[in-house]
Enzyme design. Structure first.
Site, PDB file in Angstrom:
ATOM      1  N   TYR A  78      -2.375   1.231  10.233  1.00  0.00           N
ATOM      2  CA  TYR A  78      -2.544   0.495   8.968  1.00  0.00           C
ATOM      3  C   TYR A  78      -1.248   0.556   8.151  1.00  0.00           C
ATOM      4  O   TYR A  78      -0.754  -0.469   7.672  1.00  0.00           O
ATOM      5  CB  TYR A  78      -3.701   1.110   8.155  1.00  0.00           C
ATOM      6  CG  TYR A  78      -3.827   0.523   6.771  1.00  0.00           C
ATOM      7  CD1 TYR A  78      -4.529  -0.653   6.565  1.00  0.00           C
ATOM      8  CD2 TYR A  78      -3.214   1.132   5.675  1.00  0.00           C
ATOM      9  CE1 TYR A  78      -4.634  -1.216   5.291  1.00  0.00           C
ATOM     10  CE2 TYR A  78      -3.302   0.586   4.402  1.00  0.00           C
ATOM     11  CZ  TYR A  78      -4.017  -0.586   4.223  1.00  0.00           C
ATOM     12  OH  TYR A  78      -4.097  -1.138   2.966  1.00  0.00           O
ATOM     13  N   GLU A  96       0.286   3.624   1.738  1.00  0.00           N
ATOM     14  CA  GLU A  96       0.347   4.105   3.122  1.00  0.00           C
ATOM     15  C   GLU A  96       1.679   3.790   3.803  1.00  0.00           C
ATOM     16  O   GLU A  96       1.977   4.338   4.855  1.00  0.00           O
ATOM     17  CB  GLU A  96      -0.808   3.514   3.936  1.00  0.00           C
ATOM     18  CG  GLU A  96      -2.156   4.128   3.615  1.00  0.00           C
ATOM     19  CD  GLU A  96      -2.322   5.571   4.110  1.00  0.00           C
ATOM     20  OE1 GLU A  96      -1.839   5.884   5.205  1.00  0.00           O
ATOM     21  OE2 GLU A  96      -2.929   6.364   3.380  1.00  0.00           O
ATOM     22  N   SER A 120       0.821  -1.223   0.000  1.00  0.00           N
ATOM     23  CA  SER A 120       0.000   0.000   0.000  1.00  0.00           C
ATOM     24  C   SER A 120       0.843   1.255   0.000  1.00  0.00           C
ATOM     25  O   SER A 120       1.918   1.307   0.628  1.00  0.00           O
ATOM     26  CB  SER A 120      -0.872  -0.024   1.253  1.00  0.00           C
ATOM     27  OG  SER A 120      -1.395   1.249   1.507  1.00  0.00           O
TER      28      SER A 120
HETATM   29  P1  GDP Z   1      -7.105   5.852   2.667  1.00  0.00           P
HETATM   30  O1  GDP Z   1      -6.269   6.795   1.865  1.00  0.00           O
HETATM   31  O2  GDP Z   1      -6.743   4.434   2.421  1.00  0.00           O
HETATM   32  O3  GDP Z   1      -7.161   6.214   4.090  1.00  0.00           O
HETATM   33  O4  GDP Z   1      -8.590   5.955   2.045  1.00  0.00           O
HETATM   34  P2  GDP Z   1      -9.881   6.747   2.549  1.00  0.00           P
HETATM   35  O5  GDP Z   1     -10.816   6.781   1.399  1.00  0.00           O
HETATM   36  O6  GDP Z   1     -10.418   6.182   3.818  1.00  0.00           O
HETATM   37  O7  GDP Z   1      -9.354   8.228   2.866  1.00  0.00           O
HETATM   38  C1  GDP Z   1      -8.787   9.044   1.878  1.00  0.00           C
HETATM   39  C2  GDP Z   1      -8.572  10.432   2.433  1.00  0.00           C
HETATM   40  O8  GDP Z   1      -9.835  11.040   2.641  1.00  0.00           O
HETATM   41  C3  GDP Z   1      -7.863  10.473   3.785  1.00  0.00           C
HETATM   42  O9  GDP Z   1      -6.901  11.495   3.765  1.00  0.00           O
HETATM   43  C4  GDP Z   1      -8.961  10.829   4.771  1.00  0.00           C
HETATM   44  O10 GDP Z   1      -8.508  11.557   5.917  1.00  0.00           O
HETATM   45  C5  GDP Z   1      -9.817  11.719   3.897  1.00  0.00           C
HETATM   46  N1  GDP Z   1     -11.196  11.849   4.376  1.00  0.00           N
HETATM   47  C6  GDP Z   1     -11.856  13.037   4.561  1.00  0.00           C
HETATM   48  N2  GDP Z   1     -13.074  12.797   5.031  1.00  0.00           N
HETATM   49  C7  GDP Z   1     -13.226  11.467   5.156  1.00  0.00           C
HETATM   50  C8  GDP Z   1     -14.312  10.635   5.584  1.00  0.00           C
HETATM   51  O11 GDP Z   1     -15.365  11.084   5.960  1.00  0.00           O
HETATM   52  N3  GDP Z   1     -14.097   9.273   5.541  1.00  0.00           N
HETATM   53  C9  GDP Z   1     -12.903   8.736   5.116  1.00  0.00           C
HETATM   54  N4  GDP Z   1     -12.778   7.400   5.076  1.00  0.00           N
HETATM   55  N5  GDP Z   1     -11.870   9.504   4.722  1.00  0.00           N
HETATM   56  C10 GDP Z   1     -12.024  10.855   4.735  1.00  0.00           C
END
Ligand code: GDP
Length: 337
Positions: free
Chosen positions: A152, A130, A128
């Site tokens: 994660y 990440e 990932s």
């Molecule tokens: P990730 O990159 O694997 O963590 O995928 P996500 O789709 O969960 O998050 C992508 C980005 O969107 C991250 O930087 C989150 O902090 C941001 N984000 C902003 N608002 C939200 C929310 O309501 N839900 C999630 N899941 N992410 C959010």
């Protein structure tokens, strides 16, 4: 050459990537086996279920050993695990058990099978972006420093390092370092699907707001079936290596929101959106953008669906779902009156 009919074992086969990968490989004539937990949440098309199910949990070494012995795969695609960065803050230990300890088990079992039976089972790990959580170099490459910022990310970094260690021992073990990749099969816990499903509801007249966390975070969002094609190419490549799988283009969360509202025919998106602190993470990778040059040069891989098209496809899908829900609700109302 690695091109005749093959047998694949996919962990995480019921998820977004696993279901697309099973469909891709079955379409190519492969025999596909998947690890399935007791109550799987299947994200693929049930009519197109193209794999043999094996019951077992990724955290259960005896189940993994039993299935590996029965299946005798040519490739293990390890896609199982906890995929949500947000949820990893709630239970870091469980995240590490699923995303790291089980990878150690699966690598060791595969290694031993190769040693004992003289096979050369390949191993492809869904790594990932990440793992590069606080990277200062943008875009990141296969040489970027591994510096996760979330439980994660740390769990995937450990798994990533383990794959490298088994590769050094002589095993064909590769990591596809996957940047965010989305589709209508994405669970609602991810921001993209949360946005498209909520925007679809708003477009159909539900009086709702879209409550989000960090709107400035930037991600390199690609189309999941493209990324699954990359996983396949990593598996059949001439040599085991690490590959960044990304589009090379990043967008902010607010870009995604704007694009989703536009795709649903709504211009003034700002009035529907508000920031809710409960969705702001303790730490968040800021700019995630990968350089896919190596995947392009070595694997011949290129993304086929751009950002705008991907958002539009997800919106179309969620509009259909919401319309069907609304239709059902109206019918039910009709019956009850
Ligand atoms: P990730 O990159 O694997 O963590 O995928 P996500 O789709 O969960 O998050 C992508 C980005 O969107 C991250 O930087 C989150 O902090 C941001 N984000 C902003 N608002 C939200 C929310 O309501 N839900 C999630 N899941 N992410 C959010």
């Amino acid at each position: 050459m690695f091109d005749s009919v093959r047998t694949a074992f996919i962990t995480g086969v019921t998820g977004q990537d696993g279901s697309y990968l099973a469909e891709l490989l079955a379409g190519l004539g492969w025999e596909v086996h998947g690890l399935v937990r007791n109550k799987p949440d299947y994200h693929g098309d049930p009519a197109a279920k193209t794999f043999t199910e094996h019951q077992g949990d990724i955290t259960d070494p005896s189940a993994l050993q039993r299935v590996l012995r029965v299946v005798q795969p040519d490739i293990v695609f390890n896609l199982a695990g906890s995929t949500s960065v947000a949820k990893s803050w709630e239970d870091p230990a469980a995240t590490i058990s699923t995303n790291s300890t089980s990878v150690a088990t699966l690598l060791e079992l595969t290694w031993r099978m190769n040693q004992e039976s003289g096979t050369n089972i390949r191993f492809v790990q869904a790594s990932s972006a990440e793992i590069f959580g606080s990277a200062t170099d943008v875009p990141q490459s296969e040489q970027s420093r591994i510096c996760p910022v979330s439980p994660y990310g740390a769990s995937k970094a450990l798994a990533h390092n383990l794959v490298n260690i088994y590769r050094t021992r002589g095993m064909f073990a590769s990591s596809a370092i996957l940047y965010n990749h989305e589709s209508p099969r994405r669970p609602m816990s991810f921001v993209t699907r949360k946005i498209t499903s909520q925007v679809a509801r708003i477009a159909l007249g539900h009086p709702e707001t879209l409550q989000l966390g960090n709107l400035d975070a930037t991600r390199d969002w690609g189309w999941a079936p493209d990324f699954v094609d990359a996983l396949y190419r990593v598996g059949v490549a001439a040599a085991a290596e690490d590959f960044i799988i990304a589009t090379g283009i990043s967008h902010s969360v607010s870009d995604f929101v704007r694009c989703a509202f536009e795709a649903a025919g709504i211009d003034e998106w700002e009035r529907y959106v508000c920031v809710d602190p409960q969705f702001v993470r303790p730490a968040d990778a800021s700019e995630m953008r990968g350089n896919p040059a190596k995947a392009r040069d070595v694997l011949g891989w290129e993304p086929t669906v751009g950002f705008k098209e991907m958002v539009a496809r997800m919106i179309q899908h969620d509009l259909l779902i919401e319309e069907a829900r609304l239709g059902t609700a109206l019918n039910l109302d009709g019956k009850s009156t």
